[in-house]
Design an enzyme around this catalytic site. Sequence first.
Site, PDB file in Angstrom:
ATOM      1  N   ASP A  39       0.879  -1.233   0.048  1.00 44.76           N
ATOM      2  CA  ASP A  39       0.016  -0.074   0.088  1.00 44.76           C
ATOM      3  C   ASP A  39       0.761   1.336   0.143  1.00 44.76           C
ATOM      4  O   ASP A  39       1.868   1.286   0.646  1.00 44.76           O
ATOM      5  CB  ASP A  39      -0.736   0.130   1.201  1.00 44.76           C
ATOM      6  CG  ASP A  39      -2.213   0.848   1.048  1.00 44.76           C
ATOM      7  OD1 ASP A  39      -2.274   1.475  -0.074  1.00 44.76           O
ATOM      8  OD2 ASP A  39      -2.798   1.195   2.084  1.00 44.76           O
TER       9      ASP A  39
ATOM     10  N   ARG B 125      -0.667   8.516 -10.336  1.00 44.96           N
ATOM     11  CA  ARG B 125      -0.464   7.397  -9.817  1.00 44.96           C
ATOM     12  C   ARG B 125      -0.066   6.284 -10.216  1.00 44.96           C
ATOM     13  O   ARG B 125       0.510   5.268  -9.847  1.00 44.96           O
ATOM     14  CB  ARG B 125      -2.109   7.068  -9.258  1.00 44.96           C
ATOM     15  CG  ARG B 125      -2.634   8.295  -8.139  1.00 44.96           C
ATOM     16  CD  ARG B 125      -4.231   7.859  -7.938  1.00 44.96           C
ATOM     17  NE  ARG B 125      -4.425   6.725  -7.483  1.00 44.96           N
ATOM     18  CZ  ARG B 125      -4.140   6.288  -6.230  1.00 44.96           C
ATOM     19  NH1 ARG B 125      -3.853   7.274  -5.213  1.00 44.96           N
ATOM     20  NH2 ARG B 125      -4.441   5.108  -5.654  1.00 44.96           N
TER      21      ARG B 125
ATOM     22  N   HIS C 223       2.368   3.069  -9.057  1.00 49.55           N
ATOM     23  CA  HIS C 223       2.107   1.617  -9.162  1.00 49.55           C
ATOM     24  C   HIS C 223       3.625   0.899  -9.908  1.00 49.55           C
ATOM     25  O   HIS C 223       3.891  -0.138  -9.521  1.00 49.55           O
ATOM     26  CB  HIS C 223       0.964   1.406 -10.158  1.00 49.55           C
ATOM     27  CG  HIS C 223      -0.473   1.691  -9.382  1.00 49.55           C
ATOM     28  ND1 HIS C 223      -0.726   1.193  -7.895  1.00 49.55           N
ATOM     29  CD2 HIS C 223      -1.453   2.437  -9.697  1.00 49.55           C
ATOM     30  CE1 HIS C 223      -1.538   1.692  -7.524  1.00 49.55           C
ATOM     31  NE2 HIS C 223      -2.166   2.461  -8.551  1.00 49.55           N
TER      32      HIS C 223
ATOM     33  N   SER D  63      -7.211  -6.020  -4.773  1.00 51.28           N
ATOM     34  CA  SER D  63      -8.428  -6.651  -4.010  1.00 51.28           C
ATOM     35  C   SER D  63      -9.642  -6.965  -4.605  1.00 51.28           C
ATOM     36  O   SER D  63      -9.979  -6.186  -5.738  1.00 51.28           O
ATOM     37  CB  SER D  63      -8.570  -6.000  -2.643  1.00 51.28           C
ATOM     38  OG  SER D  63      -9.411  -4.723  -2.987  1.00 51.28           O
TER      39      SER D  63
ATOM     40  N   ASN E  75     -10.938  -3.377  -5.234  1.00 55.81           N
ATOM     41  CA  ASN E  75     -10.008  -2.230  -5.823  1.00 55.81           C
ATOM     42  C   ASN E  75     -10.748  -1.942  -7.456  1.00 55.81           C
ATOM     43  O   ASN E  75     -10.042  -1.107  -7.939  1.00 55.81           O
ATOM     44  CB  ASN E  75      -8.566  -3.011  -6.117  1.00 55.81           C
ATOM     45  CG  ASN E  75      -7.855  -2.623  -5.113  1.00 55.81           C
ATOM     46  OD1 ASN E  75      -6.797  -3.318  -4.763  1.00 55.81           O
ATOM     47  ND2 ASN E  75      -8.059  -1.723  -4.175  1.00 55.81           N
TER      48      ASN E  75
ATOM     49  N   ARG F 120     -12.010   1.410  -8.072  1.00 53.84           N
ATOM     50  CA  ARG F 120     -11.014   2.558  -8.770  1.00 53.84           C
ATOM     51  C   ARG F 120     -11.463   3.045 -10.120  1.00 53.84           C
ATOM     52  O   ARG F 120     -12.069   2.086 -10.807  1.00 53.84           O
ATOM     53  CB  ARG F 120      -9.873   2.115  -8.586  1.00 53.84           C
ATOM     54  CG  ARG F 120      -9.192   1.885  -7.262  1.00 53.84           C
ATOM     55  CD  ARG F 120      -8.072   1.707  -6.967  1.00 53.84           C
ATOM     56  NE  ARG F 120      -7.451   1.411  -5.560  1.00 53.84           N
ATOM     57  CZ  ARG F 120      -6.359   1.709  -4.982  1.00 53.84           C
ATOM     58  NH1 ARG F 120      -5.427   1.911  -5.824  1.00 53.84           N
ATOM     59  NH2 ARG F 120      -6.107   1.628  -3.859  1.00 53.84           N
TER      60      ARG F 120
ATOM     61  N   ARG G 206      -5.123  -1.589   9.395  1.00 53.63           N
ATOM     62  CA  ARG G 206      -6.025  -2.483   9.571  1.00 53.63           C
ATOM     63  C   ARG G 206      -5.504  -3.518   8.323  1.00 53.63           C
ATOM     64  O   ARG G 206      -4.610  -3.435   7.594  1.00 53.63           O
ATOM     65  CB  ARG G 206      -7.064  -1.944   8.881  1.00 53.63           C
ATOM     66  CG  ARG G 206      -6.733  -0.757   7.545  1.00 53.63           C
ATOM     67  CD  ARG G 206      -8.130  -0.202   7.055  1.00 53.63           C
ATOM     68  NE  ARG G 206      -8.004   0.554   5.995  1.00 53.63           N
ATOM     69  CZ  ARG G 206      -7.695   2.060   6.024  1.00 53.63           C
ATOM     70  NH1 ARG G 206      -7.889   2.726   7.210  1.00 53.63           N
ATOM     71  NH2 ARG G 206      -7.293   2.679   4.885  1.00 53.63           N
TER      72      ARG G 206
ATOM     73  N   SER H 264      -7.795  -4.833   5.798  1.00 53.89           N
ATOM     74  CA  SER H 264      -8.149  -4.606   4.493  1.00 53.89           C
ATOM     75  C   SER H 264      -8.422  -5.847   3.884  1.00 53.89           C
ATOM     76  O   SER H 264      -8.266  -6.005   2.600  1.00 53.89           O
ATOM     77  CB  SER H 264      -7.575  -3.636   3.754  1.00 53.89           C
ATOM     78  OG  SER H 264      -7.137  -2.621   4.513  1.00 53.89           O
TER      79      SER H 264
HETATM   80  C1  IPE Z   1      -1.490   0.230  -3.282  1.00 54.10           C
HETATM   81  O1  IPE Z   1      -1.324   1.436  -3.416  1.00 54.10           O
HETATM   82  C2  IPE Z   1      -1.729  -0.521  -4.624  1.00 54.10           C
HETATM   83  C3  IPE Z   1      -2.848  -1.166  -4.904  1.00 54.10           C
HETATM   84  C4  IPE Z   1      -4.151  -1.197  -4.106  1.00 54.10           C
HETATM   85  C5  IPE Z   1      -3.380  -1.870  -6.172  1.00 54.10           C
HETATM   86  P1  IPE Z   1      -2.533   2.505  -3.292  1.00 54.10           P
HETATM   87  O2  IPE Z   1      -2.914   2.728  -4.837  1.00 54.10           O
HETATM   88  O3  IPE Z   1      -3.505   2.071  -2.485  1.00 54.10           O
HETATM   89  O4  IPE Z   1      -1.848   3.776  -2.837  1.00 54.10           O
HETATM   90  P2  IPE Z   1      -2.415   4.900  -1.965  1.00 54.10           P
HETATM   91  O5  IPE Z   1      -3.090   4.033  -0.725  1.00 54.10           O
HETATM   92  O6  IPE Z   1      -3.435   5.469  -2.708  1.00 54.10           O
HETATM   93  O7  IPE Z   1      -1.189   5.832  -1.563  1.00 54.10           O
HETATM   94 MG    MG Z   2      -4.150   2.305  -0.517  1.00 56.02          MG
END
Ligand code: IPE
Ligand code: MG
Length: 224
Positions: free
Chosen positions: A2, A15, A19, A47, A50, A53, A177, A179
């Site tokens: 995370d 973002r 990744h 997940s 996810n 998103r 957590r 999650s």
């Molecule tokens: C984790 O990073 C990657 C995945 C859940 C796929 P995030 O994308 O959740 O990064 P934050 O939490 O927004 O910083």
């Molecule tokens: Mg996250």
Amino acid sequence: MDGNGRWAGKRGLPRSAGHAAGAETFRRVATYCKEIGIEYLTVYAFSTENWKRPPEEVSTIMELLDKYLREALLKMERDRVKMRFFGDMSLLSPGLRRLIEETEEVSGRFEGVQVNICVNYGGRDEILRAAGSYAADVAAGLVPSGGRPDEATFSRYMYSSGIPDPDLIIRPSGEMRLSNFLLWQSAYSELYFTDVLWPDFDERELDRAIIAFQARHRRYGGIV
Ligand code: IPE
Ligand code: MG
């Protein structure tokens, strides 16, 4: 794994760059686990939640996974890491599913470290799926009917069948957590939380977590 998004945000990057950096961190940490003799590493890549998103972000993550697997397949003989996937693969693209199957098949013979990648994985989803499979086996007369399964039997219906429960679960990025990660398997796992964002996680951070783990006193409900 995370904190990819926040890592990118802090740098004024999209973002997707977070990744991509997170995927590199995964590669590095998996290699280090093999070097130091860790037998199992299970990472949470995507997940069941996810999917909420934006579609572009979901595509970015799936494309990175696709790229990672293609590279891993090419370097398989060198890296010799056994790879398995936990989750409901039916929602993934046929191409990605084929890559996942090939990776599991080709890497199946390697020994040393096993890396489990959770994709479209949810702990609750896993337990419900296990309950359904168990009920189907009861209906088919494959397991005794009437009673309830014991823990060892039910564990065999999990994605993690045959794999020991995790000793240590590391959650980066300051969140405290689980999650929906390994809900069944984490009953007695030691939990370690760090503010480090996943792309900044490295060998030293893993050492720190392991040292903290070594100071824990595990009693499993007993008193000694
Ligand atoms: C984790 O990073 C990657 C995945 C859940 C796929 P995030 O994308 O959740 O990064 P934050 O939490 O927004 O910083
Ligand atoms: Mg996250």
